[in-house]
Scaffold this motif. Structure first.
Motif, short mmCIF file in Angstrom:
data_model
loop_
_atom_site.label_atom_id
_atom_site.label_comp_id
_atom_site.label_asym_id
_atom_site.label_seq_id
_atom_site.Cartn_x
_atom_site.Cartn_y
_atom_site.Cartn_z
N TYR A 24 44.84 17.45 12.92
CA TYR A 24 46.14 16.78 12.91
C TYR A 24 47.02 17.33 11.79
O TYR A 24 46.54 17.99 10.88
N THR A 25 48.31 17.05 11.92
CA THR A 25 49.32 17.52 10.98
C THR A 25 49.18 19.04 10.78
O THR A 25 48.97 19.54 9.69
N THR A 26 49.29 19.75 11.90
CA THR A 26 49.22 21.21 11.89
C THR A 26 50.43 21.75 12.66
O THR A 26 51.35 21.00 12.98
N MET A 27 50.38 23.00 12.99
CA MET A 27 51.46 23.63 13.76
C MET A 27 50.98 23.94 15.18
O MET A 27 51.51 24.83 15.84
N LEU A 28 49.96 23.22 15.65
CA LEU A 28 49.44 23.46 17.00
C LEU A 28 50.45 23.02 18.05
O LEU A 28 51.20 22.07 17.86
N SER A 29 50.44 23.71 19.17
CA SER A 29 51.31 23.38 20.29
C SER A 29 50.54 23.64 21.58
O SER A 29 49.37 24.00 21.56
N GLY A 30 51.21 23.45 22.70
CA GLY A 30 50.56 23.67 23.98
C GLY A 30 49.86 22.42 24.48
O GLY A 30 49.86 21.39 23.82
N GLU A 31 49.29 22.56 25.65
CA GLU A 31 48.63 21.41 26.27
C GLU A 31 47.26 21.14 25.64
O GLU A 31 46.61 22.06 25.13
N ILE A 32 46.85 19.89 25.71
CA ILE A 32 45.50 19.52 25.29
C ILE A 32 44.56 19.97 26.40
O ILE A 32 44.75 19.57 27.56
N PRO A 33 43.57 20.81 26.09
CA PRO A 33 42.71 21.34 27.15
C PRO A 33 41.92 20.23 27.86
O PRO A 33 41.23 19.46 27.20
N SER A 78 50.84 16.53 29.71
CA SER A 78 50.34 15.16 29.85
C SER A 78 48.97 15.02 29.20
O SER A 78 48.32 16.02 28.87
N ILE A 79 48.56 13.79 29.03
CA ILE A 79 47.21 13.52 28.51
C ILE A 79 46.24 13.82 29.64
O ILE A 79 46.36 13.26 30.73
N PRO A 80 45.28 14.70 29.41
CA PRO A 80 44.36 15.06 30.49
C PRO A 80 43.52 13.86 30.95
O PRO A 80 42.99 13.12 30.13
N TYR A 81 43.42 13.68 32.26
CA TYR A 81 42.63 12.56 32.78
C TYR A 81 41.15 12.74 32.44
O TYR A 81 40.39 11.77 32.39
N GLU A 82 40.74 13.97 32.13
CA GLU A 82 39.33 14.24 31.79
C GLU A 82 38.90 13.55 30.49
O GLU A 82 37.70 13.39 30.25
N ILE A 83 39.87 13.10 29.69
CA ILE A 83 39.53 12.32 28.49
C ILE A 83 38.71 11.10 28.90
O ILE A 83 37.86 10.63 28.15
N GLY A 84 38.92 10.61 30.09
CA GLY A 84 38.18 9.46 30.60
C GLY A 84 36.69 9.71 30.77
O GLY A 84 35.92 8.76 30.95
N ASN A 106 34.53 17.55 28.39
CA ASN A 106 33.12 17.93 28.47
C ASN A 106 32.38 17.74 27.16
O ASN A 106 31.17 17.93 27.10
N CYS A 107 33.08 17.38 26.11
CA CYS A 107 32.45 17.12 24.81
C CYS A 107 31.92 15.69 24.82
O CYS A 107 32.50 14.78 24.22
N SER A 108 30.83 15.50 25.52
CA SER A 108 30.34 14.15 25.83
C SER A 108 29.95 13.31 24.62
O SER A 108 29.88 12.09 24.72
N VAL A 163 54.05 13.88 27.69
CA VAL A 163 54.87 13.19 28.70
C VAL A 163 53.96 12.65 29.79
O VAL A 163 52.78 12.97 29.86
N GLY A 164 54.53 11.83 30.65
CA GLY A 164 53.78 11.32 31.79
C GLY A 164 53.17 9.96 31.51
O GLY A 164 53.52 9.29 30.55
N VAL A 165 52.26 9.60 32.38
CA VAL A 165 51.61 8.28 32.28
C VAL A 165 50.28 8.39 31.54
O VAL A 165 49.72 9.48 31.42
N ILE A 166 49.82 7.26 31.08
CA ILE A 166 48.48 7.20 30.48
C ILE A 166 47.49 7.22 31.64
O ILE A 166 47.56 6.36 32.52
N PRO A 167 46.59 8.20 31.67
CA PRO A 167 45.66 8.29 32.80
C PRO A 167 44.78 7.05 32.93
O PRO A 167 44.26 6.54 31.94
N GLN A 168 44.64 6.57 34.15
CA GLN A 168 43.78 5.41 34.42
C GLN A 168 42.36 5.65 33.93
O GLN A 168 41.68 4.73 33.52
N GLU A 169 41.92 6.90 34.00
CA GLU A 169 40.55 7.24 33.64
C GLU A 169 40.20 6.89 32.20
O GLU A 169 39.04 6.72 31.86
#
Length: 156
Positions: A81-90, A112-118, A95-97, A134-140
Motif C-alpha cells: 500500500y501507499t505505492t505507485m502501483l497501477s493497473g488491475e488487481i490480478p 473492478s474488484i476481481p470476483y475471484e477474491i471470493g 488462488n492464494c488460498s 469501478v463497478g460493483v462489489i462482487p457477490q462472491e
C-alpha cells in the motif's frame, strides 16, 4: 531464514551474494519498508515458496501487481500500500488460498474488484481504499465468511 528486513539500504539486486539470494528463496517474511525502493515487483519473487508475508508498503515501486504473485501458495499477508502501483488487481490472487490480509490501498489500481477474491476463504481484512476501482462489489466476496474488516472507499 525466517525474516528479512533491510531498513535504509541501497542494495542493488545484482550485488546481493548468491548465498543470500538462495536464503531469500527460503524466507517466510519480507518487509521492504524502504522508501527508496523503486521499480517493478520482479516476477522472480514468486519463487519464494515459503513466503507468508510480503510487505512493500510506503515505497516507490511502480507498474502493476505481477500475476506471478498467485504462485505464493503460503502467502497470508500481502501488504503493498501507499505505492505507485497501477493497473488491475490480478484475478489470480484468488488462488492464494491462505491469504488472511490483503492491503492494497492508496495506490492507483483500476478496473473492478476481481470476483475471484471470493475464493479466499481465510480472508479477514480487505483494504482497497483510495484506488481507482469501478463497478460493483462482487457477490462472491460474501463467500469470505471470515471477513471482518473491509474498506473500499474511493478517491474524492
Amino acid at each position: 531464514m525466517v525474516w528479512v528486513h533491510l531498513p535504509k539500504t541501497r542494495i542493488q539486486p545484482q550485488l546481493v551474494p548468491m548465498s543470500l539470494q538462495m536464503a531469500l528463496l527460503q524466507t517466510e517474511k519480507y518487509y521492504g519498508f524502504i522508501k527508496d525502493i523503486t521499480g517493478k515487483i520482479p516476477n522472480e519473487l514468486s519463487e519464494c515458496g515459503n513466503l507468508t508475508v510480503l510487505g512493500l508498503a510506503d515505497t516507490r515501486i511502480s507498474g502493476s501487481l505481477p500475476v506471478s504473485l498467485a504462485k505464493l501458495k503460503k502467502l497470508e499477508t500481502l501488504s503493498i500500500y501507499t505505492t505507485m502501483l497501477s493497473g488491475e488487481i490480478p484475478p489470480d490472487l484468488g488462488n492464494c488460498s491462505e491469504l488472511v490480509n490483503l492491503y492494497l490501498y492508496e495506490n492507483s489500481h483500476s478496473g473492478s474488484i476481481p470476483y475471484e477474491i471470493g475464493k479466499l476463504r481465510n480472508l479477514e481484512k480487505l483494504f482497497l481504499w483510495q484506488n481507482n476501482l469501478v463497478g460493483v462489489i462482487p457477490q462472491e466476496i460474501g463467500n469470505c465468511t471470515k471477513l471482518s474488516m473491509i474498506d473500499l472507499s474511493f478517491k474524492m
